[in-house]
Each structure stands twice: as structure tokens, then as C-alpha cells.
Design a protein around this motif. Structure first.
Motif, PDB file in Angstrom:
ATOM      1  N   ASN A 122     -32.649   2.574  15.978  1.00  0.00           N
ATOM      2  CA  ASN A 122     -31.885   1.934  15.083  1.00  0.00           C
ATOM      3  C   ASN A 122     -32.781   1.381  13.893  1.00  0.00           C
ATOM      4  O   ASN A 122     -33.877   0.765  14.112  1.00  0.00           O
ATOM      5  CB  ASN A 122     -31.008   0.892  15.419  1.00  0.00           C
ATOM      6  N   TYR A 123     -32.649   1.729  12.649  1.00  0.00           N
ATOM      7  CA  TYR A 123     -33.360   1.429  11.613  1.00  0.00           C
ATOM      8  C   TYR A 123     -33.154  -0.323  11.250  1.00  0.00           C
ATOM      9  O   TYR A 123     -31.995  -0.625  11.598  1.00  0.00           O
ATOM     10  CB  TYR A 123     -33.411   2.266  10.506  1.00  0.00           C
ATOM     11  N   THR A 124     -33.982  -0.930  10.703  1.00  0.00           N
ATOM     12  CA  THR A 124     -33.724  -2.349  10.286  1.00  0.00           C
ATOM     13  C   THR A 124     -34.277  -2.450   8.977  1.00  0.00           C
ATOM     14  O   THR A 124     -34.945  -1.739   8.409  1.00  0.00           O
ATOM     15  CB  THR A 124     -34.519  -3.341  11.277  1.00  0.00           C
ATOM     16  N   PRO A 125     -33.981  -3.889   8.346  1.00  0.00           N
ATOM     17  CA  PRO A 125     -34.634  -4.223   7.105  1.00  0.00           C
ATOM     18  C   PRO A 125     -36.010  -3.885   6.785  1.00  0.00           C
ATOM     19  O   PRO A 125     -36.390  -3.657   5.689  1.00  0.00           O
ATOM     20  CB  PRO A 125     -34.297  -5.811   6.994  1.00  0.00           C
ATOM     21  N   ALA A 126     -36.940  -4.103   7.899  1.00  0.00           N
ATOM     22  CA  ALA A 126     -38.324  -3.862   7.869  1.00  0.00           C
ATOM     23  C   ALA A 126     -38.824  -2.336   7.359  1.00  0.00           C
ATOM     24  O   ALA A 126     -39.722  -1.963   6.805  1.00  0.00           O
ATOM     25  CB  ALA A 126     -38.880  -4.047   8.965  1.00  0.00           C
ATOM     26  N   ASP A 127     -37.319  -1.258   7.745  1.00  0.00           N
ATOM     27  CA  ASP A 127     -37.897   0.204   7.279  1.00  0.00           C
ATOM     28  C   ASP A 127     -37.223   0.367   5.957  1.00  0.00           C
ATOM     29  O   ASP A 127     -37.521   1.876   5.673  1.00  0.00           O
ATOM     30  CB  ASP A 127     -37.023   0.956   8.362  1.00  0.00           C
ATOM     31  N   PHE A 128     -36.542  -0.426   5.248  1.00  0.00           N
ATOM     32  CA  PHE A 128     -35.746   0.066   4.067  1.00  0.00           C
ATOM     33  C   PHE A 128     -36.726   0.568   3.066  1.00  0.00           C
ATOM     34  O   PHE A 128     -36.532   1.565   2.561  1.00  0.00           O
ATOM     35  CB  PHE A 128     -35.096  -0.967   3.499  1.00  0.00           C
ATOM     36  N   ASN A 129     -37.849   0.279   2.783  1.00  0.00           N
ATOM     37  CA  ASN A 129     -38.929   0.947   1.717  1.00  0.00           C
ATOM     38  C   ASN A 129     -39.288   2.199   2.137  1.00  0.00           C
ATOM     39  O   ASN A 129     -39.079   3.171   1.168  1.00  0.00           O
ATOM     40  CB  ASN A 129     -40.099  -0.160   1.315  1.00  0.00           C
ATOM     41  N   ALA A 130     -39.431   2.360   3.274  1.00  0.00           N
ATOM     42  CA  ALA A 130     -39.818   3.713   3.961  1.00  0.00           C
ATOM     43  C   ALA A 130     -38.784   4.754   3.640  1.00  0.00           C
ATOM     44  O   ALA A 130     -38.947   5.924   3.332  1.00  0.00           O
ATOM     45  CB  ALA A 130     -40.263   3.770   5.130  1.00  0.00           C
ATOM     46  N   GLU A 133     -31.483  -0.352  -1.696  1.00  0.00           N
ATOM     47  CA  GLU A 133     -31.625  -1.281  -0.663  1.00  0.00           C
ATOM     48  C   GLU A 133     -30.400  -2.085  -0.348  1.00  0.00           C
ATOM     49  O   GLU A 133     -29.992  -2.397   0.899  1.00  0.00           O
ATOM     50  CB  GLU A 133     -32.573  -2.618  -1.334  1.00  0.00           C
ATOM     51  N   GLU A 134     -29.253  -2.094  -1.424  1.00  0.00           N
ATOM     52  CA  GLU A 134     -28.000  -2.843  -0.997  1.00  0.00           C
ATOM     53  C   GLU A 134     -27.268  -2.013  -0.135  1.00  0.00           C
ATOM     54  O   GLU A 134     -26.329  -2.618   0.691  1.00  0.00           O
ATOM     55  CB  GLU A 134     -27.553  -2.736  -2.577  1.00  0.00           C
ATOM     56  N   GLN A 135     -27.314  -0.612  -0.477  1.00  0.00           N
ATOM     57  CA  GLN A 135     -26.660   0.238   0.501  1.00  0.00           C
ATOM     58  C   GLN A 135     -27.019  -0.024   1.973  1.00  0.00           C
ATOM     59  O   GLN A 135     -26.234   0.023   3.022  1.00  0.00           O
ATOM     60  CB  GLN A 135     -26.711   1.811   0.343  1.00  0.00           C
ATOM     61  N   LEU A 136     -28.372   0.296   2.195  1.00  0.00           N
ATOM     62  CA  LEU A 136     -28.985   0.021   3.391  1.00  0.00           C
ATOM     63  C   LEU A 136     -28.775  -1.269   4.181  1.00  0.00           C
ATOM     64  O   LEU A 136     -28.546  -1.444   5.430  1.00  0.00           O
ATOM     65  CB  LEU A 136     -30.377   0.249   3.320  1.00  0.00           C
ATOM     66  N   ILE A 137     -28.618  -2.337   3.433  1.00  0.00           N
ATOM     67  CA  ILE A 137     -28.235  -3.814   3.979  1.00  0.00           C
ATOM     68  C   ILE A 137     -26.753  -3.544   4.585  1.00  0.00           C
ATOM     69  O   ILE A 137     -26.500  -4.024   5.599  1.00  0.00           O
ATOM     70  CB  ILE A 137     -28.198  -4.921   2.792  1.00  0.00           C
ATOM     71  N   SER A 138     -25.935  -2.941   3.923  1.00  0.00           N
ATOM     72  CA  SER A 138     -24.549  -2.564   4.070  1.00  0.00           C
ATOM     73  C   SER A 138     -24.578  -1.977   5.304  1.00  0.00           C
ATOM     74  O   SER A 138     -23.599  -2.080   6.256  1.00  0.00           O
ATOM     75  CB  SER A 138     -23.777  -2.161   2.830  1.00  0.00           C
ATOM     76  N   HIS A 139     -25.119  -0.983   5.633  1.00  0.00           N
ATOM     77  CA  HIS A 139     -25.212  -0.144   6.868  1.00  0.00           C
ATOM     78  C   HIS A 139     -25.553  -0.951   8.075  1.00  0.00           C
ATOM     79  O   HIS A 139     -24.812  -0.883   9.091  1.00  0.00           O
ATOM     80  CB  HIS A 139     -26.541   0.853   6.851  1.00  0.00           C
ATOM     81  N   VAL A 140     -26.491  -1.713   8.232  1.00  0.00           N
ATOM     82  CA  VAL A 140     -26.814  -2.396   9.122  1.00  0.00           C
ATOM     83  C   VAL A 140     -25.962  -3.522   9.330  1.00  0.00           C
ATOM     84  O   VAL A 140     -25.932  -4.190  10.719  1.00  0.00           O
ATOM     85  CB  VAL A 140     -28.483  -2.912   9.116  1.00  0.00           C
ATOM     86  N   LYS A 141     -25.068  -4.215   8.486  1.00  0.00           N
ATOM     87  CA  LYS A 141     -24.273  -4.996   8.517  1.00  0.00           C
ATOM     88  C   LYS A 141     -22.960  -4.678   9.032  1.00  0.00           C
ATOM     89  O   LYS A 141     -22.328  -5.284  10.073  1.00  0.00           O
ATOM     90  CB  LYS A 141     -23.670  -5.526   7.162  1.00  0.00           C
TER      91      LYS A 141
END
Length: 226
Positions: free
Chosen positions: A21-29, A50-58
Motif C-alpha cells: 500500500n502506498y503512503t504519504p511518503a510516496d506521493f512525490n514519486a 497531492e490532495e487526491q492522493l491524501i484522499s485515497h489513503v484516507k
């Protein structure tokens, strides 16, 4: 949460790969991989933010997968749960995925819906996209959902649009008369085309069509309604 390791091969040399599973540490990559995978004419506004990725993991962290090769992040796949009605299959990518934010995620949904799949071009010969897809099938089975579903681009369709309807184009791809880099790949992964959708996604190469492609959970019987 999901985590597995296996070997892929380059020039007959095994290379360690990890899907997790990806995490916030992976967002830039992940954002950089999107830019590599979907160059123009694909709309840049459809790359992950970044906002979309935050929403995914939330909203659905179980449905966020990434793949590493020798410790380098090189691909990802994102999903959400929806309650799919086969009698009313027409929808757009924007509507069903909440424009990629997946706030439409339904924890009780019967269908794992694929939002996105991308693998860095330099690593596509390793079969990583198929490994990610197989991992999503495992999530479908583990969560006892009926199916995996997603709308596929038809990026080679613009070469045939004057001669073939979208439905005829899909039939030709299934018959092996035409190769489409996305649809043919999904067929190799076990996905089945069930519905052409107009205005599915802003995508000039596909003439804005998409095709819904399904993988059914073999442990759950689904009544045919298509």
C-alpha cells in the motif's frame, strides 16, 4: 494491509519486486510516475495531485497499491468500492471516482472499481502492470466483492475511428485483428469487455470513449444481467 515480494526478470536476471500500500511518503514519486506515464495529449490536469492522493489513503487505504523494483517506486494502482448496477452501466470516470478523489467510496459496495494504473515506461517490460492487476484480484477475493471493474482507454482507436464504431473496434481487438496497447493488455490480465461508454474520459486518442472491462470473483456466482 497489503504486502508481498516476488522476483521479476530482466535479461534472465531476477530482480526483487515489492507490492504494498502506498503512503504519504510516496506521493512525490507517484506524481512523477504519472507525468511519465501520461504525456500529452493526455490532459495534465488528470495527473494525480497531492490532495487526491491524501484522499485515497484516507477513504480506502486498502485499495492503494504501489510497486517497487530494487527499492525504487515505479508504478501504482488505485481503486475504490462502488455498488455497480449492471442494468445501468453508463457513467463517466469523473462521476464514479469523484474526479479522482474517491469520496464516492462505498464501504459496502459490491465492486472494486479501478481508478488508475500506471507503470514507469522504463519498467514496463517486466510485467509489473499485470502483477498489480493480479494483486487487486486478490483484494477482491479477500474482501468477498463480486467483481473488479474499470473503464479502459482505447488509445489506438483514433487510427480507426473513420472506419469502425467503438463497438466494432473492441470486437476487432478481441478477435486479434487490431492491437490496442491498453485493451489488449487488460485482456491478457483476464478482464472482459462488457460495455462501451461515450464521454467516459477526456481523451482525444480514444475519441473520449471508454470500455468497461470486468473480472469476476470466481468464488461468487453472479446472475447474468448484461
Amino acid at each position: 494491509m497489503y504486502h508481498k515480494q516476488f522476483y521479476v526478470f530482466r535479461d534472465n536476471k531476477p530482480i526483487l519486486a515489492t507490492i504494498r500500500n502506498y503512503t504519504p511518503a510516496d506521493f512525490n514519486a507517484l506524481i512523477l510516475i504519472q507525468q511519465e506515464c501520461f504525456p500529452p495529449p493526455f490532459p495534465s490536469e488528470l495527473w494525480w495531485s497531492e490532495e487526491q492522493l491524501i484522499s485515497h489513503v484516507k477513504h480506502f487505504p486498502e485499495g492503494t497499491l504501489c510497486i517497487e523494483v530494487d527499492g525504487r517506486l515505479v508504478g501504482s494502482m488505485t481503486s475504490l468500492l462502488v455498488d455497480f448496477d449492471p442494468d445501468n452501466p453508463i457513467h463517466t470516470w469523473e462521476d464514479i471516482t469523484d474526479n479522482g478523489y474517491i469520496r464516492t467510496h462505498d464501504p459496502n459496495g459490491d465492486t472494486l472499481y479501478i481508478v488508475d494504473l500506471c507503470v514507469s515506461p522504463a519498467y514496463r517490460s517486466l510485467g509489473l502492470g499485470k502483477w498489480l492487476m493480479l494483486s487487486m484480484y486478490e483484494i477482491v477475493i479477500e474482501q468477498k466483492r463480486m467483481r473488479l471493474l474499470g473503464g479502459s482507454r482505447m488509445p489506438n482507436y483514433h487510427h480507426y475511428a473513420e472506419q469502425l464504431t467503438p463497438e466494432a473496434y473492441i470486437e476487432s481487438v478481441v478477435l486479434g485483428e487490431i492491437h490496442d496497447q491498453v485493451i489488449s493488455f487488460l485482456l491478457r490480465c483476464g478482464r472482459m469487455p462488457i460495455q462501451v461508454v461515450p464521454h467516459y474520459l477526456e481523451d482525444e486518442e480514444s475519441h473520449h470513449y471508454g470500455v468497461l472491462m470486468e473480472w469476476r470473483n470466481p468464488f461468487i456466482q453472479i446472475k447474468e444481467t448484461y
